[in-house]
Design a protein around this motif. Sequence first.
Motif, mmCIF file in Angstrom:
data_model
loop_
_atom_site.group_PDB
_atom_site.id
_atom_site.type_symbol
_atom_site.label_atom_id
_atom_site.label_comp_id
_atom_site.label_asym_id
_atom_site.label_seq_id
_atom_site.Cartn_x
_atom_site.Cartn_y
_atom_site.Cartn_z
ATOM 1 N N PHE A 149 57.505 31.521 57.821
ATOM 2 C CA PHE A 149 58.574 31.269 56.847
ATOM 3 C C PHE A 149 58.882 29.776 56.773
ATOM 4 C CE2 PHE A 149 62.926 30.606 55.585
ATOM 5 C CZ PHE A 149 63.010 31.382 54.448
ATOM 6 N N ASP A 153 54.276 35.075 42.598
ATOM 7 C CA ASP A 153 54.932 34.189 43.573
ATOM 8 C C ASP A 153 53.964 33.174 44.180
ATOM 9 O OD1 ASP A 153 57.617 35.093 43.550
ATOM 10 O OD2 ASP A 153 56.938 36.938 44.507
ATOM 11 N N VAL A 169 52.430 30.598 43.150
ATOM 12 C CA VAL A 169 52.298 29.615 42.071
ATOM 13 C C VAL A 169 52.613 28.215 42.561
ATOM 14 C CG1 VAL A 169 52.776 31.167 40.162
ATOM 15 C CG2 VAL A 169 54.666 30.107 41.396
ATOM 16 N N GLY A 170 52.142 27.248 41.799
ATOM 17 C CA GLY A 170 52.479 25.850 42.037
ATOM 18 C C GLY A 170 51.669 25.266 43.170
ATOM 19 N N ARG A 211 57.480 23.812 50.394
ATOM 20 C CA ARG A 211 58.157 24.200 49.147
ATOM 21 C C ARG A 211 57.331 25.192 48.357
ATOM 22 N NH1 ARG A 211 60.997 18.958 47.824
ATOM 23 N NH2 ARG A 211 62.744 19.190 49.241
ATOM 24 N N LEU A 212 56.832 26.195 49.059
ATOM 25 C CA LEU A 212 56.173 27.329 48.413
ATOM 26 C C LEU A 212 57.047 28.558 48.634
ATOM 27 C CD1 LEU A 212 52.483 26.752 49.521
ATOM 28 C CD2 LEU A 212 53.435 26.436 47.236
ATOM 29 N N ARG A 213 56.919 29.548 47.777
ATOM 30 C CA ARG A 213 57.729 30.758 47.942
ATOM 31 C C ARG A 213 57.285 31.506 49.187
ATOM 32 N NH1 ARG A 213 58.131 32.570 41.580
ATOM 33 N NH2 ARG A 213 58.610 30.444 40.887
ATOM 34 N N ARG A 257 58.029 34.541 50.121
ATOM 35 C CA ARG A 257 57.938 36.003 50.003
ATOM 36 C C ARG A 257 56.562 36.590 50.341
ATOM 37 N NH1 ARG A 257 61.332 39.368 47.212
ATOM 38 N NH2 ARG A 257 62.451 37.544 46.506
ATOM 39 N N ALA A 299 58.497 27.183 53.611
ATOM 40 C CA ALA A 299 59.666 26.441 53.142
ATOM 41 C C ALA A 299 59.401 24.938 53.173
ATOM 42 C CB ALA A 299 60.882 26.790 54.004
#
Lengths: 192, 416
Positions: free
Chosen positions: B129, B204, B206-207, B136-138, B140, B133
């Motif tokens: 987790f 989720d 993405v990016g 800066r990725l999701r 989930r 964080a």
Amino acid sequence: MLWLAEGTWEGCIDTAAPLIPEDARVSLLYVVPEDVLHAAGAAAEGLIGRWRPRLGPTEQMAGEATASGEALVAAAAGLLGRAGVGQVIRRGRVEREVVRAAEAADLLVVARDGDRSRLGPHSLGPATRFVVDHAPCSVLLVWPDEVPDADSIPPPPEGRRRDRSASPHEPYPPHASLGEPPPLEKSGNDPR
Amino acid sequence: MSGAPAEILAIVLLAATLIVAVVRPWRLPEALVSVPAAALVLAFGILPLHVAAEEARNLGPTIGFLAAVLVIAAMAERGGLFAAAGTWMAAASRGRPVALLALVFVVGSTVTAILSLDATVVLLTPVVFATAARLRLRARPHVYACTHLANSASLLLPVSNLTNLLAYRASGLSFARFGAVMALPWLAAIAVEWAVLRRFFAADLVGRGVTDGARPVALPVYPVAVIALTLVGFLVTSIVHIDPAFAAAAGAIALVLPAVRSRKVSLGNVGRAVDVPFLAFVLALGLIVSAVSYRGLGSAVDHLVPHGSSLWSLLAVAAIAAVLANAINNLPAVLLLLPAVAAGGAGPVMAVLIGVNTGPNLTYVGSLATLLWRRTLRRHEVEPPMSEFLRLGALTVPLVLLVATLALWLSLRVVG
């Protein structure tokens, strides 16, 4: 109000910034995904009888989640480069918290997520779809990166369409132009 | 005491033990109820002493083994293994979410297989987790991957899951052969999880994450070397027919001694890692389930469970085990099923493990626990956000059960 999430927040700011009027009051929203923390905590609860650290995974992660959300919103505010930007952090089920937070807003800016290599179908992620569906205000859905061209729409299933047209029970007689990605729309939107 | 009253009392004591273990009123140790309950079972003669002694002789080495694995995982964490794995995943993914998910799968499956699912749930998940964080990725998809792999990827070795340790002796396989038989089902289960999670969380993933300033911390050499040598020890001991629990004990001692000598770790820390109340809980639970089984439920289970190693009976056994694991939690489920399937050889025992290990992904923690947990949350006026977890479980669990059991059937044909 701009809803920001990891992976799309920079593109969201970049695309939305030129569209926001000078005198608008802007606030940036991030929601800590509490359900994810709960899932991790519940997995630990499942280990009955074992491993009882003073802080379970949920508590361990909650502080970190809030801090990283605050950092994301602060970075976004810097990127936006405006004065007096509100920063809102909420916790809970993401899609529902966004709808609640948007209650007081005139406009909610939402970035697309999901497959952004083509236009549609079902391109929005579940949370984004929920927000677009339930928003209590106007919604501006922005592309956080390059917009795919109109040819990227997958072609309709030709074979099935012809089969269906052969059926006498077909309620909607197929129109010839339905088979093509409509060029009409583009020329129709041209401000001539 | 005998007959129906004995069976009813045994079931009541089992229920009380499980409920206290899940609810944990005033955060009391579970053993506080399970040990007296086991004592009652013996005092009332629900379980004859000679049967109890036999059960304890079987459970003893398993519990020692478990204690050693718990210590190894805890010492590896203190040695910085998980933190290093986090920074390594962050750097190697170069901020790409799908690459990070793949790395979480590799690390999660490895940690679960070698250091047990507890290590993945309690030690790895928070690190994963934090890694997401920081990038800066999701978080989930990555967090859900950890919770799912902790169950699905716990098929490989006897040390991967307490259920495996309990079944290991019943299977009659050596440590190495256990791993050889379960390798294919393990890989099959992980492959199914990957295929489903990759699609389920596509929106989720993405990016591109921020990678600047993420320098990988060097992997701590000593704990990794000790864990690797312990694995070699498992192989060697099983070849020369020594209990592999000794290899685990040697690994634990090799990690504890230098840490205590250099005062990085106090003896209190080691004691907490050994977790004596938990070991007592397992022993007591084993005796109580044995009593429930002895007083009639055992023969009922025996009638219910198909015998033999045909593909259909393996699938049926895995499905029954999965249902039971969700109904009463997987520890009592495996204890209840093992006596019925042990006579059928390794095949049915392994099918039980596929069921009880991967089945719990269907609900949070088995339905007894789920119900109690939901009730607790409601008392605090929080609606438990379960729908996503349940949908993901409904998508993966039947498919994992089917594919992993098919793989087991093939594996039994090849490895024997």
